[in-house]
Design a protein around this motif. Structure first.
Motif, mmCIF file in Angstrom:
data_model
loop_
_atom_site.group_PDB
_atom_site.id
_atom_site.type_symbol
_atom_site.label_atom_id
_atom_site.label_comp_id
_atom_site.label_asym_id
_atom_site.label_seq_id
_atom_site.Cartn_x
_atom_site.Cartn_y
_atom_site.Cartn_z
ATOM 1 N N MET A 44 30.469 38.129 -3.532
ATOM 2 C CA MET A 44 31.453 39.187 -3.319
ATOM 3 C C MET A 44 32.131 39.576 -4.632
ATOM 4 S SD MET A 44 34.480 39.123 -0.561
ATOM 5 C CE MET A 44 35.451 40.549 -0.216
ATOM 6 N N VAL A 47 29.517 41.726 -6.642
ATOM 7 C CA VAL A 47 29.259 43.053 -6.082
ATOM 8 C C VAL A 47 30.530 43.887 -6.014
ATOM 9 C CG1 VAL A 47 28.469 44.297 -4.032
ATOM 10 C CG2 VAL A 47 27.245 42.267 -4.814
ATOM 11 N N ASP A 48 31.608 43.306 -5.486
ATOM 12 C CA ASP A 48 32.857 44.040 -5.357
ATOM 13 C C ASP A 48 33.431 44.388 -6.734
ATOM 14 O OD1 ASP A 48 34.809 45.313 -3.933
ATOM 15 O OD2 ASP A 48 35.535 43.535 -2.908
ATOM 16 N N LEU A 51 31.570 47.427 -7.796
ATOM 17 C CA LEU A 51 31.904 48.617 -7.002
ATOM 18 C C LEU A 51 33.306 49.158 -7.274
ATOM 19 C CD1 LEU A 51 30.423 47.566 -3.544
ATOM 20 C CD2 LEU A 51 29.562 49.357 -5.067
ATOM 21 N N THR A 52 34.237 48.276 -7.630
ATOM 22 C CA THR A 52 35.639 48.700 -7.758
ATOM 23 C C THR A 52 36.157 48.730 -9.189
ATOM 24 O OG1 THR A 52 36.437 46.440 -7.413
ATOM 25 C CG2 THR A 52 36.205 47.835 -5.451
ATOM 26 N N VAL A 59 33.785 52.790 -5.481
ATOM 27 C CA VAL A 59 34.684 52.806 -4.326
ATOM 28 C C VAL A 59 36.108 52.991 -4.839
ATOM 29 C CG1 VAL A 59 35.544 51.468 -2.372
ATOM 30 C CG2 VAL A 59 33.151 51.264 -3.055
ATOM 31 N N TYR A 61 40.332 53.420 -3.902
ATOM 32 C CA TYR A 61 41.369 53.071 -2.935
ATOM 33 C C TYR A 61 42.601 53.917 -3.207
ATOM 34 C CZ TYR A 61 38.582 48.905 -2.085
ATOM 35 O OH TYR A 61 37.568 48.045 -1.762
ATOM 36 N N ARG A 70 45.034 43.364 -8.223
ATOM 37 C CA ARG A 70 43.576 43.346 -8.391
ATOM 38 C C ARG A 70 43.202 42.096 -9.171
ATOM 39 N NH1 ARG A 70 40.501 48.271 -8.126
ATOM 40 N NH2 ARG A 70 41.677 49.815 -6.985
ATOM 41 N N ILE A 75 39.166 43.916 -8.634
ATOM 42 C CA ILE A 75 38.944 43.823 -7.190
ATOM 43 C C ILE A 75 40.281 43.757 -6.459
ATOM 44 C CG2 ILE A 75 37.904 42.474 -5.333
ATOM 45 C CD1 ILE A 75 36.038 41.261 -7.493
ATOM 46 N N ASP A 79 40.356 43.067 -0.310
ATOM 47 C CA ASP A 79 38.927 42.998 -0.013
ATOM 48 C C ASP A 79 38.498 41.585 0.360
ATOM 49 O OD1 ASP A 79 38.722 45.676 -0.519
ATOM 50 O OD2 ASP A 79 37.393 45.488 -2.247
ATOM 51 N N GLY A 83 36.733 40.584 3.773
ATOM 52 C CA GLY A 83 35.410 39.964 3.655
ATOM 53 C C GLY A 83 35.333 38.630 4.368
#
Length: 104
Positions: A44, A47-48, A51-52, A59, A61, A70, A75, A79, A83
């Motif tokens: 996670m 990948v996260d 993505l963030t 992604v 927010y 974060r 992140i 999340d 998750g």
């Protein structure tokens, strides 16, 4: 506190109650669960984090929907709550379905 934050915070105890009281699978109390969560969290983060990342996010927010915290990297901490809740509920339902079909 934004809606994403409070929903993430609420999801964790709700899923714990579903696991321990409603489904009575008790996956939260097993070593295999915690090992699986360690593996899930490791992937996670990778990948996260990708993505963030704030430098080139895939992604996005709304700032007012999150706590603004974060970690690690970029992140949103929410999340992790979602998750963990999602994986825990999936595992508990899987175990329950196995018991219903007669599989230990």
């Amino acid at each position: 506190m934004g809606e994403y934050t409070w929903m993430a915070l609420l999801s964790m105890p709700v899923v714990a109650v579903i696991d321990l009281v409603v489904l009575r699978t008790r996956v939260l109390l097993t070593a295999r669960y915690w090992l699986s969560m360690t593996i899930v969290l490791a992937f996670m983060v990778l990948v996260d984090g990708w993505l963030t990342k704030l430098s080139a996010p895939i992604v996005l927010y709304a700032d007012e929907a999150t706590s603004g915290v974060r970690f690690p990297w970029d992140i949103p901490v929410e999340d992790f709550g979602f998750g963990i809740s999602m994986c825990t509920l999936s595992l508990a339902l899987w175990v329950r379905a196995g018991r219903t079909r007669g599989v230990a």
